[in-house]
Design a protein around this motif. Structure first.
Motif, short mmCIF file in Angstrom:
data_model
loop_
_atom_site.label_atom_id
_atom_site.label_comp_id
_atom_site.label_asym_id
_atom_site.label_seq_id
_atom_site.Cartn_x
_atom_site.Cartn_y
_atom_site.Cartn_z
N VAL A 87 11.66 -3.55 6.75
CA VAL A 87 10.83 -3.14 7.88
C VAL A 87 11.72 -2.63 9.01
CG1 VAL A 87 9.01 -4.77 7.29
CG2 VAL A 87 10.74 -5.42 8.97
N ASP A 88 11.16 -1.81 9.88
CA ASP A 88 11.94 -1.17 10.94
C ASP A 88 12.23 -2.08 12.12
OD1 ASP A 88 12.01 1.82 10.06
OD2 ASP A 88 9.94 1.17 9.76
N ARG A 89 11.28 -2.98 12.40
CA ARG A 89 11.41 -3.81 13.60
C ARG A 89 10.75 -5.16 13.37
NH1 ARG A 89 9.41 -1.68 19.46
NH2 ARG A 89 11.14 -0.23 19.05
N ILE A 90 11.32 -6.19 14.01
CA ILE A 90 10.76 -7.54 13.94
C ILE A 90 10.50 -8.01 15.37
CG2 ILE A 90 11.16 -9.92 13.21
CD1 ILE A 90 13.11 -8.77 11.09
N ILE A 91 9.27 -8.45 15.62
CA ILE A 91 8.94 -9.02 16.93
C ILE A 91 9.19 -10.52 16.85
CG2 ILE A 91 7.20 -9.23 18.75
CD1 ILE A 91 5.69 -6.91 17.41
N LEU A 92 10.19 -10.98 17.56
CA LEU A 92 10.62 -12.37 17.45
C LEU A 92 9.64 -13.32 18.13
CD1 LEU A 92 14.45 -12.01 18.10
CD2 LEU A 92 13.25 -12.11 15.91
N ALA A 93 9.62 -14.56 17.63
CA ALA A 93 8.78 -15.60 18.21
C ALA A 93 9.20 -15.88 19.65
CB ALA A 93 8.88 -16.87 17.38
N ARG A 94 8.22 -16.13 20.49
CA ARG A 94 8.49 -16.39 21.91
C ARG A 94 9.28 -17.68 22.12
NH1 ARG A 94 3.23 -14.44 21.43
NH2 ARG A 94 2.44 -12.95 23.00
N GLU A 95 9.21 -18.58 21.13
CA GLU A 95 9.82 -19.91 21.29
C GLU A 95 11.34 -19.91 21.13
OE1 GLU A 95 5.55 -20.44 20.04
OE2 GLU A 95 7.21 -19.16 19.38
N LEU A 96 11.93 -18.79 20.76
CA LEU A 96 13.37 -18.74 20.50
C LEU A 96 14.19 -18.81 21.79
CD1 LEU A 96 13.34 -15.99 17.75
CD2 LEU A 96 14.02 -18.37 17.42
N SER A 97 15.39 -19.36 21.65
CA SER A 97 16.33 -19.41 22.78
C SER A 97 17.26 -18.21 22.71
CB SER A 97 17.15 -20.69 22.73
OG SER A 97 18.05 -20.65 21.62
N MET A 146 0.82 -1.20 0.00
CA MET A 146 0.00 0.00 0.00
C MET A 146 0.86 1.26 0.00
SD MET A 146 -2.83 -1.00 2.89
CE MET A 146 -3.89 -2.43 2.72
N ASP A 147 0.25 2.34 -0.42
CA ASP A 147 0.85 3.67 -0.30
C ASP A 147 0.64 4.09 1.16
OD1 ASP A 147 1.71 6.29 -0.61
OD2 ASP A 147 -0.26 6.97 -1.32
N LEU A 148 1.71 4.13 1.96
CA LEU A 148 1.59 4.33 3.39
C LEU A 148 2.21 5.65 3.83
CD1 LEU A 148 2.63 0.77 4.64
CD2 LEU A 148 0.31 1.68 4.47
N PRO A 149 1.71 6.21 4.93
CA PRO A 149 2.35 7.40 5.51
C PRO A 149 3.69 7.01 6.15
CG PRO A 149 0.61 6.62 6.97
CD PRO A 149 0.54 5.79 5.72
N PRO A 150 4.52 7.98 6.52
CA PRO A 150 5.85 7.66 7.08
C PRO A 150 5.79 7.25 8.54
CG PRO A 150 5.57 10.03 6.94
CD PRO A 150 4.35 9.43 6.30
N VAL A 151 5.45 5.99 8.78
CA VAL A 151 5.43 5.44 10.14
C VAL A 151 6.34 4.22 10.20
CG1 VAL A 151 3.10 6.23 10.75
CG2 VAL A 151 3.40 4.01 9.63
N LYS A 152 6.81 3.94 11.40
CA LYS A 152 7.62 2.74 11.62
C LYS A 152 6.77 1.51 11.35
CE LYS A 152 10.59 2.60 15.05
NZ LYS A 152 11.25 2.48 16.37
N LEU A 153 7.33 0.53 10.63
CA LEU A 153 6.60 -0.71 10.34
C LEU A 153 7.23 -1.85 11.14
CD1 LEU A 153 6.05 -0.30 6.52
CD2 LEU A 153 4.35 -0.10 8.34
N ILE A 154 6.37 -2.52 11.89
CA ILE A 154 6.81 -3.52 12.87
C ILE A 154 6.16 -4.86 12.52
CG2 ILE A 154 6.84 -4.13 15.31
CD1 ILE A 154 6.43 -1.07 15.87
N ALA A 155 6.98 -5.85 12.19
CA ALA A 155 6.47 -7.17 11.83
C ALA A 155 6.06 -7.93 13.08
CB ALA A 155 7.53 -7.95 11.05
#
Length: 603
Positions: free
Chosen positions: A132-142, A103-112
């Protein structure tokens, strides 16, 4: 340059978000009016603007959750919503559907979101390569996995450190949609994993009856914050957009204290926002809703991940029964108060509870003629006095220094915060020499120290040597108010200058040429996105096709067999088939022992 460490708290609504900020959150996340993964926690644009207006003077970010899948007929509605959120001051969008990136998006941080399945390293590298600016990692990671991911990614990394756990990998749970037409990927999870089941063997003999084998304990990584910082995490997330304000205040304040201890002893990291919280209670996570705590897979699998006997809150273990009778108990702990809620597990493992009606002669009295057996462990899941403390409003203040100077026609006031942001105001005055200059200087300092119900705390009032003019108290107060008002305006402007630039995806080849339903493609934009990334064959997601038979509807790193001590990999367990059964049906469990995964199918 120091690395900024962010404490990210949930905001079920604007009021809870403001309370989280008061208790020390560096950022909060809140549900948009639609398309949030907690449909029951949606908020109006007007309320979101109230929250951003409150947050930004502190340098606190506000992220909006637009983290569900959407269909073709909803594309324009989603795009329009994101522009509305941007106008309301939102600093970032948490997303699940990759169609949003087209999409054509405004200038905001994009967080996966974790809903984008951020577990496998190749998947995370791909999402990072998009830009993308940030990635939220899976809880299952060590911890070790997080370290390795951090070394190969550019994006900021966010990680859940506290709260409820989904038994399935995020984004890969379809069973609520299949059974109840309530899709977790559309914000309507029916909490299948919190239901009671019988566990049956291949001959349908019961191994466990009427328990909660899919209901996990709550995450608590408060002892591993420094390890996570060292591993590359910069945002520490508390789960709980459906939790009440007292829960959010308690948990946020607790993690604020823990992170501050680490930050204060490091020259390499700093807080991501400004201001100090004046907290009148001693934070204690065990006193808020919890099913018991676990570190999950952070250091390899923790012992006993599940809360088998109940999906409800047990609170804190406070003691054992040393004497009991009909309607009363005595504990080896007298720290109980009238109005507290207590609970215990009976001989069959069922959770029972009661309120304390009276305390006399070290005996605790409750309604009912039932007897709690001697030596039973007693938990407190409602601490009346603690909850009352939490209801007291918490303040957050930014330290400010005043610098005041006079000339023949004016007074110049500079208000400067500890983070370097400053406002300068000049006011014309009619110069009058004070009769008692020393006393007037004292008055001037006293009045400028009165910051009242503002967000500021005056730490210094410095008056330049030279001419000093008498001012009426009403003038002094007006000059102080207007200077602080200008300072707040500048703080908001400074915060909003830090917003992201316009996003343009960097299309890179996906690591698969064919993708199946687990990539959750349900609209044409997401399909176009994957085609641009080199994918040649695309199966539509189950939220689109609704073809649920013979497909794993939950995939989990948690394994029931390992939990109860009959792991197929490490014991002599040769049984091939296991089932879960309850009033909603019979569900086959399959085990990928090589990768330590469990899958749930509709039978």
């Amino acid at each position: 340059m120091k690395k900024k460490i962010e404490l990210l708290a949930p905001a079920g609504n604007a009021e809870i978000g403001m309370a989280a900020i008061d208790c020390g959150a560096d950022a909060v996340y809140i549900g948009a009016p639609k398309f949030g993964a907690r449909k029951a926690a949606g908020n109006s644009i007007e309320d979101i603007k109230l929250l951003t207006d409150y947050a930004h003077p502190f340098g606190v970010n506000v992220y909006a959750a637009v983290n569900t899948l959407f269909y073709d007929h909803e594309i324009e509605e989603v795009r329009s919503l994101i522009f509305d959120l941007y106008e309301a001051g939102i600093d970032g969008i948490i997303f699940q559907d990759f169609g949003l990136l087209e999409m054509d998006l405004p200038p905001v941080k994009l967080i996966a979101s974790t809903q984008t399945d951020n577990y496998h390293p190749e998947r995370i590298r791909f999402i990072d390569s998009i830009g993308v600016d940030r990635i939220i990692l899976a809880r299952e990671l060590s911890l070790q996995q997080i370290k390795e991911i951090s070394l190969s990614t550019r994006a900021e990394l966010e990680f859940f450190v506290h709260g409820a756990l989904c038994v399935s990998f995020s984004g890969k749970c379809y069973i609520s949609k299949a059974l109840f037409n309530r899709s977790g990927n559309r914000g309507e999870c029916a909490q299948f994993c919190r239901m009671a089941f019988d566990l049956l063997d291949e001959n349908e003999n019961p191994i466990i009856k009427n328990r909660y084998p899919l209901s996990l304990k709550d995450l608590n990584l408060s002892d591993y914050l420094k390890d996570l910082i060292d591993a590359g995490i910069s945002s520490f997330k508390i789960e709980g957009r459906l939790k009440d304000v007292n829960y959010v205040k308690n948990i946020t304040a607790f993690y604020r204290n823990r992170l501050d201890e680490i930050i204060d002893n490091s020259d390499e990291i700093e807080r991501a926002s400004s201001g100090k919280s004046l907290i009148d209670f001693i934070p204690a996570p065990e006193k808020s809703f919890n099913r018991g705590f676990t570190s999950f897979f952070l250091n390899g699998k923790a012992d006993r991940l599940a809360s088998f006997n109940t999906p409800k809150s047990t609170g804190e273990l406070i003691g054992k029964v040393i004497e009991s009778g009909k309607g009363f108990i005595r504990l080896n702990n007298n720290d109980v108060h009238t109005g507290d809620g207590l609970c215990y597990f009976d001989n069959e493992g069922n959770l029972n509870g009661f309120y304390v009606n009276k305390i006399a002669n070290d005996s605790i009295f409750y309604d009912g003629n039932f007897v709690v057996p001697k030596n039973t462990g007693i938990y407190r899941n409602y601490d009346r006095l603690f909850e009352k403390q939490l209801e007291i409003e918490t303040d957050r203040k930014i330290d400010v220094s005043f610098y005041i100077s006079f000339d023949a026609r004016s007074i110049t006031i500079k208000a400067e915060c500890g983070d370097g942001i400053a406002a300068v105001k000049k006011f014309e005055i009619e110069f009058t020499q004070p009769v008692k200059e020393t006393e007037f200087i004292g008055l001037l300092k006293k009045q400028f120290s009165k910051t009242g119900n503002t967000i500021y705390n005056a730490t210094q009032v410095n008056i330049a040597e030279g001419k000093i003019s008498f001012l009426a108290i009403s003038q002094i107060n007006r000059f102080r108010r207007e200077t602080l008002k200008e300072l707040t305006k500048l703080r908001i402007e400074h915060h909003r200058k830090k917003r992201s630039s316009f996003f343009k995806p960097r299309y890179t080849n996906y690591y698969k040429k064919e993708i199946d339903y687990r990539e959750n493609v349900v609209n044409r934009l997401t399909e176009n996105f994957y085609i641009k990334c080199g994918v040649e064959k695309i199966e539509r997601g189950l939220d689109y096709s609704e073809e649920f038979q013979n497909k794993p509807l939950m995939t989990s790193r948690y394994c029931i067999l390992e939990e109860i001590g009959i792991c197929k990999k490490t014991t002599n367990n040769n049984s091939k088939i296991y089932y879960l059964k309850n009033r909603n049906g019979k569900f086959e469990l399959k085990f990928d022992c090589k990768n330590c995964l469990m899958e749930v199918y509709i039978k």
